[in-house]
Scaffold this active site. Sequence first.
Site, PDB file in Angstrom:
ATOM      1  N   ARG A   1      42.821  20.376  45.322  1.00 56.37           N
ATOM      2  CA  ARG A   1      42.771  21.740  45.845  1.00 56.37           C
ATOM      3  C   ARG A   1      43.944  22.043  46.775  1.00 56.37           C
ATOM      4  NH1 ARG A   1      38.570  24.588  45.100  1.00 56.37           N
ATOM      5  NH2 ARG A   1      37.242  22.745  44.870  1.00 56.37           N
TER       6      ARG A   1
ATOM      7  N   ASP B   1      32.034  33.610  51.228  1.00 56.38           N
ATOM      8  CA  ASP B   1      31.433  34.947  51.298  1.00 56.38           C
ATOM      9  C   ASP B   1      30.793  35.225  52.659  1.00 56.38           C
ATOM     10  OD1 ASP B   1      32.138  35.284  48.627  1.00 56.38           O
ATOM     11  OD2 ASP B   1      30.214  34.531  47.889  1.00 56.38           O
TER      12      ASP B   1
ATOM     13  N   SER C   1      30.680  44.495  48.556  1.00 55.13           N
ATOM     14  CA  SER C   1      31.172  44.354  49.924  1.00 55.13           C
ATOM     15  C   SER C   1      32.615  43.885  49.895  1.00 55.13           C
ATOM     16  CB  SER C   1      30.343  43.327  50.713  1.00 55.13           C
ATOM     17  OG  SER C   1      28.964  43.614  50.672  1.00 55.13           O
TER      18      SER C   1
ATOM     19  N   HIS D   1      33.142  41.261  46.907  1.00 52.91           N
ATOM     20  CA  HIS D   1      32.011  40.478  46.407  1.00 52.91           C
ATOM     21  C   HIS D   1      30.931  41.429  45.894  1.00 52.91           C
ATOM     22  CE1 HIS D   1      29.304  37.067  46.065  1.00 52.91           C
ATOM     23  NE2 HIS D   1      28.371  37.780  46.672  1.00 52.91           N
TER      24      HIS D   1
ATOM     25  N   ARG E   1      38.381  30.492  42.502  1.00 51.60           N
ATOM     26  CA  ARG E   1      38.692  29.204  43.118  1.00 51.60           C
ATOM     27  C   ARG E   1      38.204  29.234  44.564  1.00 51.60           C
ATOM     28  NH1 ARG E   1      40.262  24.512  41.503  1.00 51.60           N
ATOM     29  NH2 ARG E   1      41.972  24.294  42.981  1.00 51.60           N
TER      30      ARG E   1
ATOM     31  N   ASN F   1      38.510  39.876  50.387  1.00 49.85           N
ATOM     32  CA  ASN F   1      37.833  39.577  49.125  1.00 49.85           C
ATOM     33  C   ASN F   1      36.807  40.664  48.860  1.00 49.85           C
ATOM     34  OD1 ASN F   1      37.022  37.946  46.830  1.00 49.85           O
ATOM     35  ND2 ASN F   1      35.164  37.476  47.978  1.00 49.85           N
TER      36      ASN F   1
END
Length: 322
Positions: free
Chosen positions: A68, A148, A139, A112, A94, A110
């Site tokens: 990663r 999240d 959201s 979601h 990812r 982000n």
Amino acid sequence: MIPNRAKVAVLISGRGSNMAALLYAAKAENCPFEIILVASNNPEAPGLTLAEAEGIATFAHPHKGMNRAEHDQIMHDAIKLAGAEYIALAGYMRILSDDFVNRWQDHMLNIHPSLLPKYKGLDTYQRALDAGDSHAGCSVHLVTATLDDGPILGQTKVAVQSDDTADILADRVLIAEHQLYPATLAKYVTRKADPDWILDQLRTRVLALEETHERESFGTPGWRVGSEKSAKYFAYFSYRHLGDTGTSVFVKTSGLDEQAALLDADPGLYFAPKFYGKSGWIAIRMDTGRTDWDHISDWLRKSWRMVAPKRLTKMMDIAEEF
């Protein structure tokens, strides 16, 4: 076209429908951001083809066979090379390393498909249906190391209908996502010029100074140091206050000579406030979107020391000697 638009890199793993929503929103003349890179961990992602067709630079590097941290470093380098200031995750499948997230702290968003904090992770539509929720939704949040879980910047509720399946609900939520993401990103990248945001930032720094309290003066927040009876003002917040334009903070100088020197040295940053200028106060602009908050903090403390009781400054002088 807005000058100095915020430069955004979008990370995708698939079709990139939210990327497309951001890309087309950025075509508007009044949009405060531009998409300068679309990057993916999937070289076959259909969204890359769309971005290329629209003249947006793309980058892809598969994550298979890499740990990663190594893959995140490659993505980070590509994003920095493109000159991005913000990252918008748009279906990037990812989990990001803590190091990558920390590098982009407060600069990575982000979207979601749930009304967070409900239903983090996957299968959000079916989970909302199974729970009998009256509304699903989406959201936009800041990205933190916890999945999240970052501060929520915006949400849109979507009513659940009696004949909804997960797929039908997902299609409707996606429409809401395409509306919410560009609007929230635009608001976030311009926050540093927003008077309310600036005041919150300023208030936090001022009230961290010893024996400081806030008292309104001529309709604007002001800050004093000392006891309630003998306290003196050392800073004021101004948003188009008493004839002055823009957003600024007023602080004390040592006198008119220092004030004049500051005005000569950087007239783009400093100006003499109309109401307080004759007393040697100086105004520091804070609505350019490029405020140096360390500089503001230094001025606040300097102004504070000019009027603070001797018992406070004496202790500080002794502490600074060591």
